[in-house]
Design a protein around this motif. Structure first.
Motif, short mmCIF file in Angstrom:
data_model
loop_
_atom_site.label_atom_id
_atom_site.label_comp_id
_atom_site.label_asym_id
_atom_site.label_seq_id
_atom_site.Cartn_x
_atom_site.Cartn_y
_atom_site.Cartn_z
N VAL A 48 -7.34 1.84 -2.22
CA VAL A 48 -6.55 0.78 -1.59
C VAL A 48 -6.85 -0.51 -2.33
O VAL A 48 -7.87 -1.16 -2.09
N GLU A 52 4.08 -6.52 -3.15
CA GLU A 52 3.43 -6.11 -1.90
C GLU A 52 3.00 -7.32 -1.08
O GLU A 52 3.04 -7.28 0.16
N LYS A 82 -7.83 -1.02 4.79
CA LYS A 82 -8.31 0.37 5.00
C LYS A 82 -8.36 0.70 6.50
O LYS A 82 -7.85 1.74 6.93
N LEU A 97 0.83 -1.22 0.00
CA LEU A 97 0.00 0.00 0.00
C LEU A 97 0.86 1.26 0.00
O LEU A 97 0.58 2.22 0.74
N THR A 157 -8.36 -5.24 2.30
CA THR A 157 -7.13 -4.70 1.72
C THR A 157 -6.35 -3.81 2.69
O THR A 157 -5.24 -3.39 2.36
N ALA A 176 -1.05 4.59 -0.92
CA ALA A 176 -2.03 4.95 0.12
C ALA A 176 -1.32 5.37 1.40
O ALA A 176 -1.74 6.31 2.09
N LYS A 177 -0.22 4.70 1.72
CA LYS A 177 0.52 5.03 2.93
C LYS A 177 1.13 6.42 2.84
O LYS A 177 1.14 7.18 3.82
#
Length: 647
Positions: free
Chosen positions: A360, A367, A238, A197, A236, A200-201
């Motif tokens: 996400v 990953e 969130k 991620l 995933t 998103a991170k």
């Protein structure tokens, strides 16, 4: 010394209003006991015994209480007689008046008086009405005392007293149910615990940075974003990202679910939204996290007849106002998570409320390796465990699925008495999660077993012969879950899919039924899941992706998800007939193609099925012995970062 005094104070019993209630009840019971103790200690005798004592002149007087009970008082001389020694009343509390020696219950008062007259002792008789004032008073007010006590108890519980949490009771029903995480609450999850991620991170890390160092961004005239929406499939990560934000931010973090605003009472949801933002503003800078926001953020209906929920819409309206309304809402950032972004209201999604939508997605192979590293930390794993192999064996797995695989592999290893978790345990865990538990004791006839073997061998053969079909990993005819057999493939992780790739996959899926037709000239119900899969793929080709020449470059897919609630189709009846025919033609073409392939390699199909019947489980190596090396080499998959490094 100070600590000792503090401990002494803490050990002192705290005053409770229940003490008062207990004292009052004890006083009433005491009065009741003392007032009724006048004849409680008197000895019971019969009526005939009384008349014998009266004839012997032992009775000083007899007092009839309330026309029912007779109290008998003996003379002083009679009390000294041996027969009456045990009749002298024994009391713990001294009495100023003489207490009765005997008592008995009379029948009819008139007959009793006549009998006394008959023996000439009517002069010792007297009648008395005894009212137990305190007892009667207690009995009259006791129901009210009980009702008041129960009412006080219930009100204290409802107002968040004994056993009630804040916001969980009737007087706090309009209060927010959010859990507050601040410097006094340790949250151990950090960004190091969030593997994969990367994009998103970075986004959520920047949000944390906004709150820690706002001057860095506002010095150039920029404004801190008001909200970020985490969107993605279930499992995933969130909520895990939100936990990491709570652990890293070091600012007050309010966490709650969208359903926490929902209540059966009118106006409660809007009230809770107001209270939530009021608390957040008081502790600003702060973060509000709303999980599953689609519970209150669903698009509003256009009229009252459409079945819309007015209370939910009122809650949503209040949320819209609080996030970006007339009032100021500085230094409060809202983070929300959902896997149903398509049904959210457009007003909620606009910039100024949720400025950022962070997607996400399911993790890729790189990953997945990072996620395995996180979840393998607590496991006692084998030293030669290959993480690259594990990550390649789990395409399409979410972070939650990988966590489940790691846990399941540890349970399998423990079940088998191993001291460490090895590669085979992970493969068994993947099989267990995808296919279900093995049912080796399931009753299956030899003819059914043979049909299943040829069915699975048909899948394996067709997929081996086609260029774009997923390469086979293993085939089994051991029943698992609801299936009698299964074939495992390692699908290529594609970002775009071409028509020939979809058609090859459909042909391979129909290989099972085609094998039954080629070998037995009969078909069975065993191809249900295969038919369901290819029908969905063919329909997607025609109606979603525009890959049909007859329908053309049209799509009837609605990303907002509104069409699925409508009663009309976005195409005419003639087009519907054309779509159905095109779907049928695509599937039948691939079915005939599978039959042709299997007829051309019927001997190898039979050989593979015989091996499968003998071993029950076969792998890629067994196919290579029969068919030789697979002719199609896959294009090497590289990430964008790896490409940049190469360049």
């Amino acid at each position: 010394m100070a600590n000792d005094k503090k401990n002494i104070k803490e050990n002192k019993p705290k005053f409770s209003p229940y003490w008062i209630y207990g004292i009052l009840i004890a006083v009433f019971l005491g009065f009741q006991l003392f007032s009724s103790s006048e004849f409680e200690n008197a000895k019971n005798i019969t009526t005939s015994e009384f008349f014998e004592y009266a004839k012997d002149n032992d009775v000083e007087k007899v007092v009839v209480i309330n026309r029912r009970i007779a109290n008998v008082y003996l003379t002083n001389e009679a009390e000294n007689k041996e027969i009456h020694k045990k009749s002298i009343p024994q009391t713990f509390i001294p009495s100023a008046t003489k207490l009765p020696n005997y008592k008995f219950e009379i029948g009819d008062l008139q007959n009793f008086e006549n009998d006394l007259k008959a023996i000439g002792k009517y002069d010792i008789y007297s009648l008395k009405t005894d009212d137990n004032v305190w007892g009667n008073l207690l009995m009259s007010i006791l129901p009210f005392i009980l009702l008041i006590g129960v009412w006080i108890f219930i009100m204290r519980r409802m107002s968040g007293g004994a056993g009630g949490g804040a916001g969980g009771q009737i007087f706090n029903i309009g209060k927010s149910k959010a859990k507050l995480f601040d410097q006094n609450t340790e949250v151990k999850t950090t960004f190091k615990d969030v593997a994969g991620l990367e994009g998103a991170k970075e986004e959520v890390q920047e949000i944390v940075d906004f709150l820690k160092f706002p001057e860095k961004y506002t010095s150039l005239g920029g404004k801190i974003p008001k909200g970020a929406l985490l969107v993605g499939p279930p499992g995933t990560g969130k909520t895990l990202l939100a936990k990491a934000v709570a652990g890293e931010a070091k600012v007050p973090f309010f966490s709650l679910s969208g359903s926490d605003f929902v209540e059966m009472f009118v106006g409660v949801g809007a009230s809770r939204v107001r209270d939530l933002f009021k608390q957040a503003k008081e502790k600003s800078p702060s973060i509000i996290f709303i999980d599953e926001i689609d519970a209150i953020g669903r698009a509003r209906g256009k009229n009252a007849m459409s079945g819309s929920n007015d209370e939910r819409e009122n809650t949503l309206n209040q949320l819209l106002t609080e996030m970006d309304g007339f009032g100021s809402n500085t230094n409060v950032i809202v983070i929300a998570a959902t896997n149903r972004a398509d049904i959210l209201d457009k007003a909620l999604m606009r910039a100024g409320r949720f400025d950022r939508q962070i997607f996400v997605d399911l993790p890729d192979v790189r990953e997945r390796k990072e996620i395995f590293e996180v979840h393998l930390r607590p496991l006692k794993k084998a030293k030669d465990l290959d993480l690259d192999f594990l990550s390649k064996q789990t395409p399409g797995f979410s972070g939650a699925d990988i966590a489940n695989v790691c846990n399941e592999s540890a349970l399998i290893a423990a079940r088998n008495g191993k001291k460490e978790v090895d590669k085979q345990d992970f493969l068994d865990a993947v099989d267990r999660i995808i296919g279900g538990l093995e049912k080796k004791n399931k009753i299956i006839t030899p003819s059914e077993k043979k049909a299943v073997a040829y069915h699975e061998a048909g899948h394996a053969t067709v997929s081996w012969m086609l260029e774009h079909a997923a390469p086979l990993v293993k085939v089994t005819i051991v029943p698992r879950g609801r299936s009698l057999g299964a074939a495992w493939y390692l699908p290529e992780e594609r970002l775009i899919v071409r028509p020939e790739q979809m058609l090859d996959e459909m042909c391979a899926a129909l290989g099972g039924r085609a094998a039954e037709k080629v070998i037995f000239n009969k078909i069975s119900t065993g191809a249900l899941s295969d038919l369901e899969k290819v029908t969905k793929q063919a329909r997607a080709m025609v109606t979603v992706y525009g890959l049909s020449d007859k329908i053309g470059n049209l799509t009837y897919y609605d990303s907002s998800g509104q069409n699925e609630y409508g009663f009309t189709k976005p195409y005419s009846e003639q087009t519907a007939e054309l779509i159905d025919k095109e779907i049928s033609d695509i599937i039948e073409t691939q079915y005939k193609r599978a039959i042709k392939l299997l007829e051309d390699h019927k001997d190898k199909l039979t050989e593979l099925a015989e091996v499968l019947l003998e071993k029950e489980v076969i792998f890629k190596d067994n196919l290579e012995k029969i068919f030789g090396k697979r002719a199609f080499e896959k294009e090497e998959q590289i990430t964008r970062k790896e490409q940049e490094i190469k360049d």
